[in-house]
Design a protein around this motif. Structure first.
Motif, PDB file in Angstrom:
ATOM      1  N   SER A 161       0.799  -1.226   0.000  1.00  0.00           N
ATOM      2  CA  SER A 161       0.000   0.000   0.000  1.00  0.00           C
ATOM      3  C   SER A 161       0.831   1.275   0.000  1.00  0.00           C
ATOM      4  O   SER A 161       0.332   2.333  -0.305  1.00  0.00           O
ATOM      5  CB  SER A 161      -0.913   0.011   1.215  1.00  0.00           C
ATOM      6  OG  SER A 161      -0.125   0.133   2.381  1.00  0.00           O
ATOM      7  N   MET A 162       2.071   1.206   0.380  1.00  0.00           N
ATOM      8  CA  MET A 162       2.780   2.475   0.537  1.00  0.00           C
ATOM      9  C   MET A 162       3.856   2.705  -0.522  1.00  0.00           C
ATOM     10  O   MET A 162       4.848   3.374  -0.286  1.00  0.00           O
ATOM     11  CB  MET A 162       3.358   2.577   1.944  1.00  0.00           C
ATOM     12  CG  MET A 162       3.982   1.313   2.438  1.00  0.00           C
ATOM     13  SD  MET A 162       4.498   1.505   4.145  1.00  0.00           S
ATOM     14  CE  MET A 162       4.523  -0.200   4.670  1.00  0.00           C
ATOM     15  N   GLY A 163       3.614   2.136  -1.666  1.00  0.00           N
ATOM     16  CA  GLY A 163       4.547   2.369  -2.755  1.00  0.00           C
ATOM     17  C   GLY A 163       5.964   1.922  -2.441  1.00  0.00           C
ATOM     18  O   GLY A 163       6.933   2.540  -2.865  1.00  0.00           O
ATOM     19  N   VAL A 164       6.078   0.829  -1.672  1.00  0.00           N
ATOM     20  CA  VAL A 164       7.398   0.348  -1.280  1.00  0.00           C
ATOM     21  C   VAL A 164       8.243   0.034  -2.501  1.00  0.00           C
ATOM     22  O   VAL A 164       9.415   0.398  -2.594  1.00  0.00           O
ATOM     23  CB  VAL A 164       7.264  -0.919  -0.398  1.00  0.00           C
ATOM     24  CG1 VAL A 164       8.611  -1.554  -0.178  1.00  0.00           C
ATOM     25  CG2 VAL A 164       6.618  -0.567   0.922  1.00  0.00           C
ATOM     26  N   SER A 165       7.585  -0.641  -3.442  1.00  0.00           N
ATOM     27  CA  SER A 165       8.279  -1.048  -4.649  1.00  0.00           C
ATOM     28  C   SER A 165       8.888   0.164  -5.342  1.00  0.00           C
ATOM     29  O   SER A 165      10.064   0.157  -5.719  1.00  0.00           O
ATOM     30  CB  SER A 165       7.246  -1.687  -5.565  1.00  0.00           C
ATOM     31  OG  SER A 165       7.792  -2.731  -6.233  1.00  0.00           O
TER      32      SER A 165
END
Ligand code: C2E
Ligand code: MG
Ligand code: MG
Ligand code: MG
Length: 289
Positions: A161-165
């Motif tokens: 959900s937190m744009g980790v990628s």
């Protein structure tokens, strides 16, 4: 009153729970104060290259000097800093200290020590979290971006959900390296190793601890090392406490070791005195050996 709602419910609210809740509130209050009054210090633990026993890396580990209670362990206050959001300010402070320290060491000793910084999932989740600020700081200090390494844990990789990628890719593009901390203790889905670009795997100390006596741990360490190397990652073993553990890890091809065998985390001055030398000192050593 609680008592009127039945014995069971009353039973649950024990004085010790009350005390615990109170203690927690006091700790939260003290932690806010600590951020304002700068009661923190960064310690550095050397990460040893097992092929030549040289130190070109260190992990930054925060210490809190509580005015009354003395040293409080990060294991105790980091979770509270995460729950209250204080970890954002604390994390940025640790980053700045580590980056400035690395720059100061380069000035003084002519070596660039790569400093690893633990970054909490809460920091990644924060809307204001921007790695650009870090890049700008590194540029200000004229530090190579691989002078900093970010330590993340497996749990973070689960949270899409937190744009980790995207963030990890941005780190990669900027040249900041990434370590996967405490490997083997979390969810350890191997799929993540394929999906994310990770530079170092840190074998958790629970696998290193009984390396000499438990053949299963030795097998697991060897397998992790082979796998990591085939996937293009380097391996750091945490919690190395004995020479024998070091030897087993070296024989298995482990790249780096970190642990009390080499050194506990120490204040910067002690790190300097033990691991860094000026060019004059190096020449003096050469002349007198
Ligand atoms: P970690 O990142 O896995 O750090 C390694 C921990 O193992 C450190 O504990 C270190 O002192 C300890 N250690 C190193 N070698 C040995 C050894 O040979 N034997 C044993 N028994 N322990 C060893 P420390 O400094 O108490 O930190 C605990 C945890 O607190 C860290 O685990 C990390 O998760 C967190 N932490 C520390 N500093 C920071 C920080 O600046 N930011 C964040 N977000 N978390 C931090
Ligand atoms: Mg760590
Ligand atoms: Mg660890
Ligand atoms: Mg840990």
């Amino acid at each position: 009153a609680a008592k009127d709602q039945g014995r069971n419910r009353f039973h649950y609210f024990t004085p010790s729970m009350q005390e615990e809740a109170r203690y927690r509130m006091v700790l939260i209050r003290d932690l806010r104060k600590a951020v304002k009054q700068q009661e923190f210090e960064v310690y550095y633990q050397p990460i040893i290259d097992l092929t030549n026993e040289q130190v070109y890396k260190a992990e930054a580990l925060i210490r809190w000097h509580h005015p009354e209670r003395g040293l409080v362990s990060p294991a105790e206050f980091i979770p509270i800093a995460e729950d209250t959001g204080l970890i954002i300010d604390i994390g940025n402070w640790v980053f700045e200290q580590a980056a400035m320290q690395s720059a100061a060491w380069r000035e003084k000793f002519g070596v660039e020590i790569q400093i690893s910084i633990n970054k909490s999932p809460i920091q990644f989740r924060d809307e204001g979290d921007s790695f650009e600020n870090w890049i700008i700081k590194l540029q200000e200090l004229n530090l190579a971006s691989n002078g900093i390494c970010v330590e993340i844990t497996e749990g973070l990789l689960l949270d899409a959900s937190m744009g980790v990628s995207e963030k990890l890719l941005a780190y990669r593009d900027a040249g900041i390296q990434v370590s996967l901390d405490d490997f083997g203790t979390g969810y350890s889905s191997l799929a993540y190793l394929k999906k994310f670009d990770i530079d170092y795997l840190k074998i958790d100390q629970s696998f290193t601890r009984n390396l000499e006596s438990d053949p299963n741990d030795a097998t697991l360490c060897e397998a992790i090392i082979v796998m990591a190397h085939k996937l293009g990652m380097k391996v750091i073993a945490e919690g190395v406490e004995t020479k024998e553990q070091q030897q087993i890890l070296s024989a298995a091809g482990c790249n780096y070791g970190q642990g009390y065998l080499f050194s506990k985390p120490v204040p910067y001055a002690e790190f300097e005195a033990k691991y860094l030398k000026t060019s004059e000192q190096r020449q003096h050593d050469k002349a007198t050996s």
